[in-house]
Write a protein that holds these residues in place. Structure first.
Motif, mmCIF file in Angstrom:
data_model
loop_
_atom_site.group_PDB
_atom_site.id
_atom_site.type_symbol
_atom_site.label_atom_id
_atom_site.label_comp_id
_atom_site.label_asym_id
_atom_site.label_seq_id
_atom_site.Cartn_x
_atom_site.Cartn_y
_atom_site.Cartn_z
ATOM 1 N N ASP A 56 43.531 37.546 32.516
ATOM 2 C CA ASP A 56 42.790 38.379 33.475
ATOM 3 C C ASP A 56 42.913 37.822 34.892
ATOM 4 O OD1 ASP A 56 41.962 40.032 31.428
ATOM 5 O OD2 ASP A 56 40.034 39.014 31.162
ATOM 6 N N VAL A 57 42.867 36.487 34.996
ATOM 7 C CA VAL A 57 43.011 35.850 36.310
ATOM 8 C C VAL A 57 44.395 36.142 36.874
ATOM 9 C CG1 VAL A 57 43.009 33.672 37.595
ATOM 10 C CG2 VAL A 57 41.360 34.019 35.734
ATOM 11 N N GLY A 58 45.402 36.062 36.000
ATOM 12 C CA GLY A 58 46.787 36.298 36.417
ATOM 13 C C GLY A 58 47.039 37.699 36.922
ATOM 14 N N LYS A 59 46.211 38.655 36.470
ATOM 15 C CA LYS A 59 46.393 40.058 36.887
ATOM 16 C C LYS A 59 45.809 40.339 38.274
ATOM 17 C CE LYS A 59 46.140 41.747 32.120
ATOM 18 N NZ LYS A 59 45.230 42.381 31.123
ATOM 19 N N LEU A 60 44.997 39.411 38.796
ATOM 20 C CA LEU A 60 44.363 39.651 40.094
ATOM 21 C C LEU A 60 45.406 39.704 41.202
ATOM 22 C CD1 LEU A 60 41.299 37.221 39.782
ATOM 23 C CD2 LEU A 60 41.233 39.734 39.687
ATOM 24 N N GLY A 61 45.217 40.626 42.118
ATOM 25 C CA GLY A 61 46.131 40.773 43.239
ATOM 26 C C GLY A 61 45.767 39.863 44.396
ATOM 27 N N GLU A 62 46.329 40.136 45.564
ATOM 28 C CA GLU A 62 46.062 39.340 46.759
ATOM 29 C C GLU A 62 45.555 40.231 47.875
ATOM 30 O OE1 GLU A 62 49.534 37.131 47.796
ATOM 31 O OE2 GLU A 62 49.439 35.854 46.006
ATOM 32 N N LEU A 63 44.777 39.646 48.758
ATOM 33 C CA LEU A 63 44.211 40.376 49.887
ATOM 34 C C LEU A 63 45.207 40.431 51.040
ATOM 35 C CD1 LEU A 63 41.625 41.662 51.240
ATOM 36 C CD2 LEU A 63 41.122 39.359 52.083
ATOM 37 N N ASN A 64 45.467 41.636 51.519
ATOM 38 C CA ASN A 64 46.258 41.830 52.732
ATOM 39 C C ASN A 64 45.338 42.482 53.760
ATOM 40 O OD1 ASN A 64 47.868 42.849 54.812
ATOM 41 N ND2 ASN A 64 49.634 43.106 53.471
ATOM 42 N N PRO A 65 44.702 41.675 54.624
ATOM 43 C CA PRO A 65 43.648 42.192 55.510
ATOM 44 C C PRO A 65 44.047 43.409 56.338
ATOM 45 C CG PRO A 65 43.690 39.803 55.590
ATOM 46 C CD PRO A 65 44.895 40.223 54.810
ATOM 47 N N GLU A 66 45.262 43.399 56.901
ATOM 48 C CA GLU A 66 45.671 44.500 57.779
ATOM 49 C C GLU A 66 45.760 45.829 57.029
ATOM 50 O OE1 GLU A 66 45.707 44.259 60.935
ATOM 51 O OE2 GLU A 66 45.478 42.084 60.994
#
Length: 345
Positions: free
Chosen positions: A107-117
């Protein structure tokens, strides 16, 4: 471009002498204000934060009404989570509810990343609107800390005991540290974006970390907090740490590369300094006092101010946030009293 004409809060956060004790209140934006309640009849929290003009209005309203020395951005600590693929809903009377809780390292591995813009343009637009056009006091940005965010992601919502969170921490240490790293990266990215957009200071809320003992904090939490604050140190803005029920962790926070240790009402300011807190401190009126008669509020505020003013580097605040039953006039009167009492003391 509006200039900051009242930098008292920023000076105090750096441990400098000030003409009066600066004050702001956690959750001062919204909650008890009738104007805000009227807006909430029409819009949810997420809907307000997605409209920069409206969100800026809610953020600056307490500055105009209470004459506080800083504004705090109106949003929720859950704001960046949808970008990671977390399905979160703020339910009235309950709080954040997540329908896809973390249960495994997969489940942790499926988390994406934040792209603020791309992901939180509305937050950055609100900050720019406030700092370039509307505020003459510093704007405080914030983020939830990895433990508190993780507790919602694992429990699926608010918890009274955090049993699932602690069990995950103890039994799945590899997954736990992977989650801390993922959330640590998110916090750093999120906060740097707020600073680049114009906020003058940052507060990290680890609201529920007080549920951990010192040994567990040092092992499971402190490494990621050290990495976060070390990365944010480069940005040259005051950094504040705050949690609830965490007096036993105050010295751990004092070790971190931050500027201000936030205290809740359980730890008197004088006692915090005597036990070795060398940084600026913020706090710490129990918000429940705000429902008491004025004489009681004034007496308690005097006690806190007298202790806080024993040395430079003190910001008056509550030990936790304003709640809906508080009369806005009480906060206005308290702010005026703090300014007046501390300026001639």
């Amino acid at each position: 471009m509006v200039k900051i004409t009242n930098d008292t809060f920023l000076k105090a956060a750096k441990g400098e002498k000030t003409a009066h004790v600066p004050v702001w209140y956690m959750r001062q934006a919204g909650r008890s204000q009738p104007e805000y309640r009227k807006i909430k009849e029409k819009y949810s929290l997420f809907e307000i934060t997605h409209q920069p003009e409206l969100c800026a209005y809610v953020t600056r309203l307490p500055v105009e009404q209470y004459d506080v020395d800083a504004a705090v951005l109106y949003k929720d600590i859950m704001t960046p989570l949808p970008a990671l693929g977390v399905n979160v809903e703020i339910k009235s009377g309950i709080g954040p509810v997540i329908d896809n809780p973390i249960r495994s390292i997969e489940d942790v591995g499926k988390l994406g990343e934040l792209n603020p813009e791309n992901d939180i343009t509305y937050v950055l637009d609100t900050i720019k609107l406030l700092t370039k056009e509307q505020l003459s006091v510093p704007l405080i940005g914030f983020s939830g800390a990895p433990f508190t965010i993780a507790s919602y992601m694992i429990e699926g919502g608010p918890s009274k005991n955090y049993h699932k969170t602690k069990a995950f921490m103890y039994t799945e240490p590899q997954a736990w540290f992977a989650l801390m790293d993922k959330l640590g990266d998110m916090v750093i990215t999120y906060v740097k974006a707020q600073i680049n957009a114009g906020v003058s200071a940052i507060q990290i809320f680890d609201s529920w970390v007080g549920t951990l003992n010192v040994e567990d904090y040092r092992k499971y939490i402190k490494p990621i907090m050290n990495r976060i604050f070390s990365a944010l140190r480069e940005e040259n803005v005051p950094l504040i740490m705050h949690g609830v029920g965490a007096r036993h962790l105050a010295l751990e926070w004092n070790d971190l590369p931050l500027d201000v240790v936030g205290l809740d009402w359980r730890l008197p300011i004088r006692e915090a300094r005597e036990m070795g807190i060398q940084k600026a401190v913020q706090g710490n009126l129990d918000p429940s006092y705000l429902l008491a008669p004025w004489e009681v509020i004034e007496d308690k505020a005097k006690q806190i101010l007298d202790q806080g003013m024993e040395q430079p580097g003190f910001i008056f605040n509550l030990g936790h946030g304003v709640f809906p039953e508080v009369n806005p006039e009480t906060l206005k009167k308290l702010t005026a009293f703090i300014h007046e009492y501390s300026s001639w003391k």
